[in-house]
Design a protein around this motif. Sequence first.
Motif, short mmCIF file in Angstrom:
data_model
loop_
_atom_site.label_atom_id
_atom_site.label_comp_id
_atom_site.label_asym_id
_atom_site.label_seq_id
_atom_site.Cartn_x
_atom_site.Cartn_y
_atom_site.Cartn_z
N ALA A 72 14.63 8.51 -41.72
CA ALA A 72 14.60 7.59 -40.59
C ALA A 72 13.33 7.82 -39.77
O ALA A 72 12.88 8.96 -39.62
N HIS A 73 12.76 6.74 -39.27
CA HIS A 73 11.59 6.86 -38.39
C HIS A 73 11.78 5.91 -37.22
O HIS A 73 11.90 4.70 -37.39
N CYS A 74 11.83 6.47 -36.03
CA CYS A 74 12.06 5.70 -34.81
C CYS A 74 10.74 5.06 -34.37
O CYS A 74 9.85 5.75 -33.86
N LYS A 75 10.65 3.77 -34.54
CA LYS A 75 9.43 3.05 -34.16
C LYS A 75 9.31 2.91 -32.65
O LYS A 75 8.21 2.85 -32.11
N GLY A 76 10.44 2.87 -31.95
CA GLY A 76 10.40 2.82 -30.49
C GLY A 76 9.72 4.05 -29.92
O GLY A 76 8.83 3.95 -29.07
N MET A 77 10.12 5.23 -30.39
CA MET A 77 9.50 6.46 -29.90
C MET A 77 8.06 6.57 -30.40
O MET A 77 7.20 7.08 -29.68
N GLU A 78 7.80 6.07 -31.57
CA GLU A 78 6.42 6.08 -32.07
C GLU A 78 5.50 5.36 -31.07
O GLU A 78 4.41 5.85 -30.74
N GLY A 79 5.95 4.23 -30.58
CA GLY A 79 5.17 3.49 -29.59
C GLY A 79 5.00 4.26 -28.30
O GLY A 79 3.90 4.31 -27.72
N LEU A 80 6.07 4.89 -27.83
CA LEU A 80 5.99 5.67 -26.59
C LEU A 80 5.07 6.88 -26.75
O LEU A 80 4.31 7.22 -25.83
N VAL A 81 5.12 7.51 -27.90
CA VAL A 81 4.25 8.66 -28.18
C VAL A 81 2.79 8.20 -28.21
O VAL A 81 1.91 8.86 -27.63
N ASN A 82 2.53 7.08 -28.87
CA ASN A 82 1.15 6.56 -28.90
C ASN A 82 0.66 6.24 -27.50
O ASN A 82 -0.49 6.53 -27.16
N GLU A 83 1.53 5.65 -26.68
CA GLU A 83 1.16 5.35 -25.29
C GLU A 83 0.86 6.64 -24.52
O GLU A 83 -0.11 6.70 -23.76
N ALA A 84 1.68 7.65 -24.70
CA ALA A 84 1.46 8.92 -24.00
C ALA A 84 0.12 9.52 -24.40
O ALA A 84 -0.65 9.97 -23.52
N ARG A 85 -0.17 9.52 -25.67
CA ARG A 85 -1.46 10.07 -26.12
C ARG A 85 -2.63 9.26 -25.56
O ARG A 85 -3.61 9.82 -25.09
N THR A 86 -2.50 7.94 -25.62
CA THR A 86 -3.57 7.07 -25.12
C THR A 86 -3.80 7.28 -23.63
O THR A 86 -4.94 7.42 -23.18
N HIS A 87 -2.73 7.33 -22.85
CA HIS A 87 -2.85 7.38 -21.40
C HIS A 87 -3.02 8.78 -20.82
O HIS A 87 -3.50 8.92 -19.69
N VAL A 88 -2.68 9.82 -21.58
CA VAL A 88 -2.79 11.18 -21.06
C VAL A 88 -3.91 11.95 -21.74
O VAL A 88 -4.75 12.56 -21.09
N LEU A 89 -3.95 11.92 -23.05
CA LEU A 89 -4.83 12.82 -23.79
C LEU A 89 -6.18 12.20 -24.14
O LEU A 89 -7.15 12.93 -24.37
N GLU A 90 -6.25 10.88 -24.18
CA GLU A 90 -7.51 10.24 -24.59
C GLU A 90 -8.30 9.67 -23.41
O GLU A 90 -9.40 9.18 -23.61
N LYS A 91 -7.77 9.75 -22.23
CA LYS A 91 -8.47 9.23 -21.03
C LYS A 91 -9.15 10.39 -20.30
O LYS A 91 -8.75 11.54 -20.40
N THR A 92 -10.15 10.03 -19.55
CA THR A 92 -10.83 10.98 -18.68
C THR A 92 -10.31 10.76 -17.27
O THR A 92 -10.20 9.62 -16.82
N PHE A 93 -9.98 11.83 -16.60
CA PHE A 93 -9.46 11.77 -15.24
C PHE A 93 -10.42 12.50 -14.31
O PHE A 93 -10.92 13.56 -14.64
N GLY A 94 -10.64 11.93 -13.14
CA GLY A 94 -11.51 12.56 -12.16
C GLY A 94 -10.88 13.79 -11.54
O GLY A 94 -11.58 14.72 -11.14
N GLU A 95 -9.55 13.80 -11.44
CA GLU A 95 -8.85 14.92 -10.82
C GLU A 95 -7.65 15.33 -11.69
O GLU A 95 -6.98 14.49 -12.27
N ASP A 96 -7.41 16.63 -11.71
CA ASP A 96 -6.26 17.15 -12.47
C ASP A 96 -4.95 16.56 -11.96
O ASP A 96 -4.04 16.28 -12.75
N GLU A 97 -4.84 16.35 -10.66
CA GLU A 97 -3.61 15.83 -10.08
C GLU A 97 -3.30 14.41 -10.58
O GLU A 97 -2.15 14.05 -10.75
N THR A 98 -4.35 13.65 -10.82
CA THR A 98 -4.16 12.29 -11.33
C THR A 98 -3.65 12.34 -12.77
O THR A 98 -2.76 11.59 -13.14
N ARG A 99 -4.22 13.24 -13.57
CA ARG A 99 -3.72 13.41 -14.94
C ARG A 99 -2.26 13.86 -14.90
O ARG A 99 -1.43 13.36 -15.64
#
Length: 165
Positions: A72-99
């Motif tokens: 089984a592969h949960c596509k719903g969580m796959e999307g949420l995981v991709n969003e988390a990586r895109t918005h947290v790990l692949e972005k640059t943040f000016g401040e740690d608090e914003t990240r």
Amino acid sequence: MSIDTLEDLYIEQINDIYSANKQALVVAIEMAHAAKDKGLVQALTAGVDGIQDGIATVEAIAKGHEESLDGAHCKGMEGLVNEARTHVLEKTFGEDETRDAMIITQYQRLVHYAIAGYGCLAAFADRLELDRDLEAIRKCLDASYGGDRTMTELATGGINRSSMG
């Protein structure tokens, strides 16, 4: 797999939450490493432990029903995981608090999926009179609610204010 009965649906959803948890575990660990606020790191570490407990619980439930959890592969969580990586790990943040504020946002999205999944499983287990399963699932559900509340407290208690600049 044909889903003809509530029992079939229950097993199908056990597989879904198992896949969701396995995927969420990886990104939760990644977010814990990216977080800077000590309270957030502790909350994410507790969340990782909770996800691992959920995986073990679902494995035990599946074993009790002589069901396999592979495939089984949960596509719903796959999307949420991709969003988390895109918005947290692949972005640059000016401040740690914003990240950190973004980490909370993305983690809560993951945990809300778990709350929905465990909530449905609890309803199915109750209807199917699977009392042992129900007790174990409710523990997972309660832990998920607890993690969500902790993140809300962190966000409203200071991280979001600190990220305002």
